[in-house]
Design an enzyme around this catalytic site. Structure first.
Site, PDB file in Angstrom:
ATOM      1  N   CYS A  28       0.823  -1.215   0.000  1.00 17.71           N
ATOM      2  CA  CYS A  28       0.000   0.000   0.000  1.00 17.71           C
ATOM      3  C   CYS A  28       0.855   1.263   0.000  1.00 17.71           C
ATOM      4  CB  CYS A  28      -0.882   0.060   1.246  1.00 17.71           C
ATOM      5  SG  CYS A  28      -1.832  -1.414   1.533  1.00 17.71           S
ATOM      6  N   GLY A  85      -1.583 -14.776  -1.425  1.00 19.48           N
ATOM      7  CA  GLY A  85      -1.955 -13.451  -1.926  1.00 19.48           C
ATOM      8  C   GLY A  85      -2.780 -13.465  -3.192  1.00 19.48           C
ATOM      9  N   TYR A  98     -15.673  16.422  22.254  1.00 20.57           N
ATOM     10  CA  TYR A  98     -15.528  17.712  21.576  1.00 20.57           C
ATOM     11  C   TYR A  98     -14.427  18.563  22.191  1.00 20.57           C
ATOM     12  CZ  TYR A  98     -16.454  22.707  21.004  1.00 20.57           C
ATOM     13  OH  TYR A  98     -16.305  24.051  20.798  1.00 20.57           O
TER      14      TYR A  98
END
Lengths: 447, 447
Positions: B42, B112, B423
Site C-alpha cells: 500500500c 496473496g 468535543y
C-alpha cells in the site's frame, strides 16, 4: 405558544434552534445575562495561546442573526431573577435596571454552571481570574497586556487549567500549575496516562506542583505571589481553574426537584414540573456504567440535550441516554481523550477490571509525520470494554468516539480484537493501536 | 513440530509471528518468491509521490531480523511448486533452480493475489506496469527516470489507481486516468461521494476519462499511446491498476476446497484440509451485511486473519468474523473512507435503505486548519446503520472505524443520534458531523 429559554450557551441555543427546526410557529425567546452569545467557552485557552487570533472570532452568531434567520428573540444582558411556575412566568431585569415579566408555555433552564472558587485568602485580589465566559477571557488578556504580566499561577490541573497553562506559556509567560491531587487531569486519566501529559508540559517549560493545595494568594491590592507548601512563588496573576458548580438557583425558585448534584430531569430533559425543561451544565445525568447520578459539564453533552429538549417541546419524541463523559483536550502537540471508567475510579468502586495497554504510532512506521500514541483500555470481569484513555499526537478524538460506541454496545475484548479497522499508511498502522491494546488485555487472560 | 507458511505478505508474516508469540518451540519456516519481505504494498504510491523518500524505507524487517529476533526461518526467492497434502510436504525451487522438499505439520497458504491484466492488445509492451510488489514500484521509478517519461496513463480508478495517478502527477508527469465505470472508486463509494474525489483530482490537473474501456496500447517496442473511445492519447507508460485475482494455484494442488471466489476457510482460517490454513488475499470471507461470500483484499484483513490462524495453530482458540470491508485511502489532501453497504450496492441487491448526508468541518468553525468533511450514512429498513462513506481533509479513518463498530453492533439511527462524541475546538465541531448525517436521515423519517 411561547417557549422561553434561560441561558445562551450551547444547551440553550441548541434547544431554541431545535424547537424552531420542527415548529415554525411557536414564539421563542432566549433570555441571557451575557452580552455576547453563541460562542464556545472551550475556545478561550486557544485565543490566549494565540492560535485563534481574537475573541471576536469565536462568536459564531449575533442576536440579530437569530432574529433574522431563525425568528428567535434574544434578550441579552438580562437577568432572570425569579420564576413563578404556578402562573408560568419569569421576572427579568435588564441592564438599565428595568424589571419586567414574560409569560411562557414552556420554560427551558439552561443556566449552566458557575466557577467554584475555593474560599482562600486573597481570592478577591485584582489579578485573580476565572475562566468561564468570553468576558473572563478578554479580561485576562487585557490584564496581561496592561500590567505586562510575566508570571502566572494556574490553580487546578484539569483540562481547562492545563489548556490555559499551555496557552499562557505560549504567550510568553512563566507558568506555575498548582494541583491538590497527586496527578494532572485527575478526573479524566489514570496516573500512568496523566504522567505522559505532565512530562510533556514540563518539557515545554511549565512548572507543575502536585499533591499540594494553594494556601493563599498574597498581595496588597493586586496579586504579588501565591503560597504553596509554605513557600511563596512570585506571580503577577492567578487563574482559578478549580472547577464549576451547577447553577441551580432558578430551578430552586421554580420549585423543580433537585437531585444529588443538580436539577433532576427525565429522559426527555423534563424537570419535575412538566412544562419546565432543563439542559446543560445545570442538570444531572446518569452514568452509563455505574448507573449512578453524575454531572456531564461538556458542550457536546449540552448540544445533545438541547436537541432532545427541543424535539420534545416541538412534539417529536426523543430521549437522552446515560453518559460515559467522553472528553478530549488538545494541549500543544498532544491530544488527550478519555471515555467511560478509569482504572482509578473502578478501584474506588471495587469494580474488578482487566487492563490492556499499547504504545504505537499514528501512521505506518515509515510514513513521515507519524506521532506516538498511548492507549489504555479497561475491561470489566465479563471482558467487555468499559473505559479507554488515549494520549497521542493526532487522531485521538475519533478513536475515543469509536470506543464510546463500543462501550455503549457492551462490546467484548474478543469482538474488539476482530474489529475491522481500516488501513492506509498515511493514516494508520496496519495493526491498529487499539487492537494492540485489546490483544494486551487478552494475553493477560491467557496467562 | 513444524509450521510452513507460503508467502511473506501481511498475512503470512503475521501468522508466523503470532504462532511464535504463543509457541516458543515449534519450528517456523516461511517460503517466499520475493527477495524483499515485510513491506507494505500500500505504500508504493507514496514512494512514487515522493512523500516517502525511498523504497528501502518501506521494508520493515529483513529475513535476518526474523531469524534472530523471532526464530523464524525465511527462505526468500524460493517458489513452492507443489503441495503433497497426503504426505504433508511441499516441493520448492530456489533461485539457483535447486529443487527440494519441506515436511510440515501445519501449512499456511498466504499466497496473496495476482494482478488482473485485461487481455488487450499491447499489454506486453515495454512500459506497461502493474502495481503489486516493491519490485514493480522500483521498476516504475527506474523506467520514468531512464526514459525521462512525461506522460502516463493509469488504467483503473480504484484506490490504487488514483493513489498512483496522484503520486505520478506530483512526480511531474501528465496523468490520464481511464476507467470503464461511470465514476471513480466504483466499488468503494457511491457516485455522489466519488464526484468529490473526481473534482479534486481534476483540480489537481489529472485528466479522467470515465465510462470507457482502454481499447489498446499502441507502440512498436515500447508504449507510445493508448487508445480510448477510438482516440489516441500519447503516453510514455501505462500503469495497469485493474484489480487483482486471488492466487489459489497451490491450494488447488493441495486439494483444498475452493469457494465461489477463492480458498474456502472456516472461522479458524482452516481450509477443508485440517492442517492447512489459509489467510490474506487468497481466501474468501463472508460479508457481514448480506451473508454472501466476498473478497477482502486488504492488508488489515490479512493481519487479523494471520492473528486468528496463528493463535489456532498455537492451540489458542480464535475466530475470524464476517467483514464490512472497511477501507481508507489518502490521496493528496483528501482522506477517503468507506465501510459496509453503499447505496449503489443496496439498490443492486434490492435492499431498502434510508440515506443521511452532511457536509461539515473537522474543527470548530473558528479554529484554524479545519477541513471540509462530507459524510453519507446508509440505514436499513429497521433504521440500523449498514454503511458509511466519508470524504474529508482529515480524521476520516477513525470515523469510519467508529461506524464499522456501529454496523457490527447493529446500532440504530436513534442510538447514533444520542451517541457521545467528544468535543474540543481543535479536533471537532461541537455538533459532530456524523450526528448531523444521522439527524438528516431521521428527519426523512419524520416527513
Amino acid at each position: 405558544m411561547r417557549a422561553v429559554i434561560v441561558g445562551s450557551g450551547a444547551g440553550g441555543l441548541t434547544t431554541a434552534s431545535t424547537i424552531r427546526k420542527y415548529d415554525k410557529d411557536i414564539e421563542i425567546v432566549v433570555v441571557t445575562k451575557e452580552k455576547e452569545i453563541a460562542y464556545s467557552p472551550c475556545a478561550i485557552p486557544y485565543v490566549i495561546e494565540g492560535v485563534i487570533k481574537s475573541f471576536d472570532d469565536i462568536v459564531m452568531h449575533t442576536p440579530e442573526y437569530y432574529k433574522k434567520e431563525r425568528n428567535i428573540e434574544i434578550l441579552t444582558e438580562t437577568t432572570v431573577i425569579d420564576v413563578n411556575s404556578k402562573e408560568n412566568k419569569i421576572m427579568c431585569i435588564d441592564k438599565e435596571g428595568n424589571k419586567f415579566e414574560i409569560d411562557y408555555d414552556y420554560l427551558v433552564l439552561a443556566t449552566g454552571a458557575v466557577p467554584f472558587i475555593p474560599p482562600i485568602e486573597g481570592k478577591d485580589l485584582e489579578g485573580v481570574f476565572k475562566v468561564r465566559t468570553i468576558e473572563d477571557g478578554r479580561n485576562i488578556l487585557k490584564y496581561i497586556e496592561e500590567n505586562n504580566c510575566r508570571k502566572v499561577a494556574v490553580v487546578g490541573a484539569g483540562a481547562i487549567g492545563l489548556e490555559m497553562a499551555y496557552g499562557l506559556k505560549k504567550r510568553g509567560l512563566e507558568v506555575l500549575v498548582i494541583e491538590m491531587a497527586p496527578q494532572v487531569l485527575p478526573r479524566f486519566l489514570d496516573p500512568d496516562m496523566a504522567e505522559i501529559v505532565q512530562k510533556y508540559l514540563e518539557k515545554e517549560g511549565i512548572k507543575i506542583i502536585l499533591s499540594k493545595p494553594l494556601e493563599k494568594i498574597v498581595g496588597k491590592d493586586r496579586v504579588e505571589a501565591v503560597c504553596v507548601d509554605n513557600k511563596l512563588y512570585d506571580v503577577d496573576m492567578v487563574i482559578m481553574a478549580t472547577g464549576v458548580r451547577p447553577n441551580i438557583e432558578l430551578a430552586k425558585k421554580a420549585g423543580c426537584k433537585i437531585g444529588k448534584y443538580a436539577i433532576e430531569v427525565s429522559e426527555k430533559m423534563q424537570t419535575s414540573i412538566p412544562n419546565i425543561y432543563a439542559v446543560g451544565d445545570c442538570v444531572e445525568v446518569t452514568d452509563f456504567i455505574t448507573g449512578e447520578k453524575t454531572l456531564s459539564p461538556f458542550g457536546s453533552t449540552a448540544v445533545r440535550q438541547g436537541v432532545v429538549a427541543g424535539k420534545n417541546i416541538a412534539g417529536i419524541e426523543a430521549k437522552f441516554y446515560p453518559v460515559l463523559n467522553s472528553a478530549v483536550s488538545k494541549i500543544g502537540d498532544l491530544e488527550i481523550g478519555g471515555t467511560g471508567l478509569t482504572a482509578f475510579s473502578a478501584n474506588l468502586k471495587r469494580i474488578p477490571i482487566i487492563i490492556g495497554k499499547a504504545t504505537a504510532l499514528t501512521r505506518a512506521r515509515y510514513y513521515p509525520g507519524g506521532k506516538r500514541i498511548d492507549i489504555k483500555m479497561i475491561f470489566n470481569e465479563d471482558c467487555r470494554v468499559v473505559g479507554c484513555q488515549i494520549v497521542g499526537g493526532e487522531r485521538v478524538a475519533e478513536r475515543i468516539d469509536a470506543m464510546s460506541i463500543a462501550i455503549f454496545k457492551k462490546v467484548t475484548a474478543e469482538e474488539l480484537a476482530n474489529m475491522e479497522f481500516c488501513y492506509a499508511p498515511p493514516v494508520s498502522m496496519v495493526y491498529e493501536p487499539l487492537s494492540l491494546a485489546v490483544e494486551d488485555a487478552l494475553n493477560k487472560l491467557i496467562k
